[in-house]
Scaffold this motif. Structure first.
Motif, PDB file in Angstrom:
ATOM      1  N   THR A 112       0.838  -1.204   0.000  1.00 59.22           N
ATOM      2  CA  THR A 112       0.000   0.000   0.000  1.00 59.22           C
ATOM      3  C   THR A 112       0.873   1.255   0.000  1.00 59.22           C
ATOM      4  O   THR A 112       0.611   2.201  -0.753  1.00 59.22           O
ATOM      5  N   SER A 130       1.720   6.153  -7.201  1.00 57.61           N
ATOM      6  CA  SER A 130       0.523   6.580  -7.928  1.00 57.61           C
ATOM      7  C   SER A 130      -0.227   7.734  -7.279  1.00 57.61           C
ATOM      8  O   SER A 130      -1.211   8.211  -7.828  1.00 57.61           O
ATOM      9  N   GLN A 186      -5.191   7.493  -3.336  1.00 59.29           N
ATOM     10  CA  GLN A 186      -6.070   6.467  -3.914  1.00 59.29           C
ATOM     11  C   GLN A 186      -7.289   6.283  -3.027  1.00 59.29           C
ATOM     12  O   GLN A 186      -7.229   6.502  -1.820  1.00 59.29           O
ATOM     13  N   ARG A 187      -8.362   5.813  -3.624  1.00 58.14           N
ATOM     14  CA  ARG A 187      -9.536   5.411  -2.860  1.00 58.14           C
ATOM     15  C   ARG A 187      -9.249   4.044  -2.242  1.00 58.14           C
ATOM     16  O   ARG A 187      -8.444   3.264  -2.754  1.00 58.14           O
ATOM     17  N   THR A 192     -11.090   1.445  -2.175  1.00 53.54           N
ATOM     18  CA  THR A 192     -11.454   0.358  -3.093  1.00 53.54           C
ATOM     19  C   THR A 192     -10.369   0.110  -4.138  1.00 53.54           C
ATOM     20  O   THR A 192     -10.089  -1.040  -4.478  1.00 53.54           O
ATOM     21  N   SER A 193      -9.742   1.168  -4.630  1.00 52.26           N
ATOM     22  CA  SER A 193      -8.650   1.023  -5.600  1.00 52.26           C
ATOM     23  C   SER A 193      -7.449   0.335  -4.966  1.00 52.26           C
ATOM     24  O   SER A 193      -6.803  -0.518  -5.588  1.00 52.26           O
ATOM     25  N   GLU A 200      -8.173  -3.390  -4.541  1.00 54.57           N
ATOM     26  CA  GLU A 200      -8.032  -4.093  -5.817  1.00 54.57           C
ATOM     27  C   GLU A 200      -6.563  -4.282  -6.176  1.00 54.57           C
ATOM     28  O   GLU A 200      -6.139  -5.361  -6.577  1.00 54.57           O
ATOM     29  N   ALA A 201      -5.775  -3.226  -6.032  1.00 55.93           N
ATOM     30  CA  ALA A 201      -4.357  -3.289  -6.380  1.00 55.93           C
ATOM     31  C   ALA A 201      -3.597  -4.285  -5.511  1.00 55.93           C
ATOM     32  O   ALA A 201      -2.636  -4.911  -5.972  1.00 55.93           O
ATOM     33  N   GLN A 252     -12.255  -5.105   0.297  1.00 53.60           N
ATOM     34  CA  GLN A 252     -12.364  -3.728   0.749  1.00 53.60           C
ATOM     35  C   GLN A 252     -12.349  -3.644   2.276  1.00 53.60           C
ATOM     36  O   GLN A 252     -11.655  -2.785   2.828  1.00 53.60           O
ATOM     37  N   LYS A 304      -4.786  -3.744 -17.217  1.00 52.47           N
ATOM     38  CA  LYS A 304      -5.603  -2.587 -17.583  1.00 52.47           C
ATOM     39  C   LYS A 304      -6.643  -2.978 -18.619  1.00 52.47           C
ATOM     40  O   LYS A 304      -7.800  -2.539 -18.545  1.00 52.47           O
ATOM     41  N   THR A 356      -9.570  -4.759 -17.017  1.00 54.95           N
ATOM     42  CA  THR A 356     -10.434  -3.955 -16.157  1.00 54.95           C
ATOM     43  C   THR A 356     -11.165  -2.866 -16.928  1.00 54.95           C
ATOM     44  O   THR A 356     -12.004  -2.184 -16.373  1.00 54.95           O
TER      45      THR A 356
END
Length: 159
Positions: free
Chosen positions: A47, A54, A57-58, A60-61, A64-65, A70, A155, A158
């Motif tokens: 994280t 990046s 980030q949210r 949820t993002s 996912e990453a 969640q 990418k 998704t």
């Protein structure tokens, strides 16, 4: 270990994929044990790396990453907030949107992990003969292309 001659052709590609995959997993696990202190989880380290590379980030993002749920990521973020490594900021005009941001303390933790990784790998590299170090250096562009290809595939899946 297969020789370059054995790795030619389709069955050679399969053998190379098997050996490369096994070697990368083993190296990753060895590095994880060598550099991650017990109080830092792999999800926390990942994280921090994502936020550093990046930006905010949210949740949820991030989940996912990191390939976690969640709720798992929310718990991770709560723990990291308590440690002062991240903070949550509202998303500007839409107050329902919350972004997780890296703090200076979080950047320091990440820098410490990266420095530890460099020290461990440097010691490993110094133990190798020049020819092996040269072979690793020559392989770096191909490894970077594999990473870019995998990111592009992800990418595309998704989108």
């Amino acid at each position: 270990m297969a020789t370059p001659a054995q790795l030619n052709g389709r069955s050679g590609d399969t053998r190379l994929a098997d050996e490369l995959g096994a070697a990368l997993v083993e190296l990753s696990m060895l590095l994880r044990r060598a550099i991650l202190p017990p109080q830092i989880s792999l999800t926390q380290a990942w994280t921090l790396l994502i936020l550093s590379g990046s930006g905010p980030q949210r949740v949820t993002s991030l989940a996912e990453a990191c390939s976690v749920t969640q709720p798992t990521m929310s718990g991770c973020i709560i723990g990291m907030e308590r440690l002062g490594w991240v903070r949550r900021d509202s998303g500007g005009t839409d107050r329902r949107v919350v972004f997780v941001c890296l703090t200076e303390d979080g950047m320091k933790v990440l820098r410490d992990l990266e420095e530890a990784r460099t020290r461990v790998l440097l010691a490993d590299l110094e133990s190798l003969p020049d020819a092996d170090r040269a072979a690793l250096a020559a392989a770096m562009p191909a490894l970077r292309r594999i990473i870019a290809h995998e990111e592009q595939e992800k990418k595309a899946m998704t989108s």
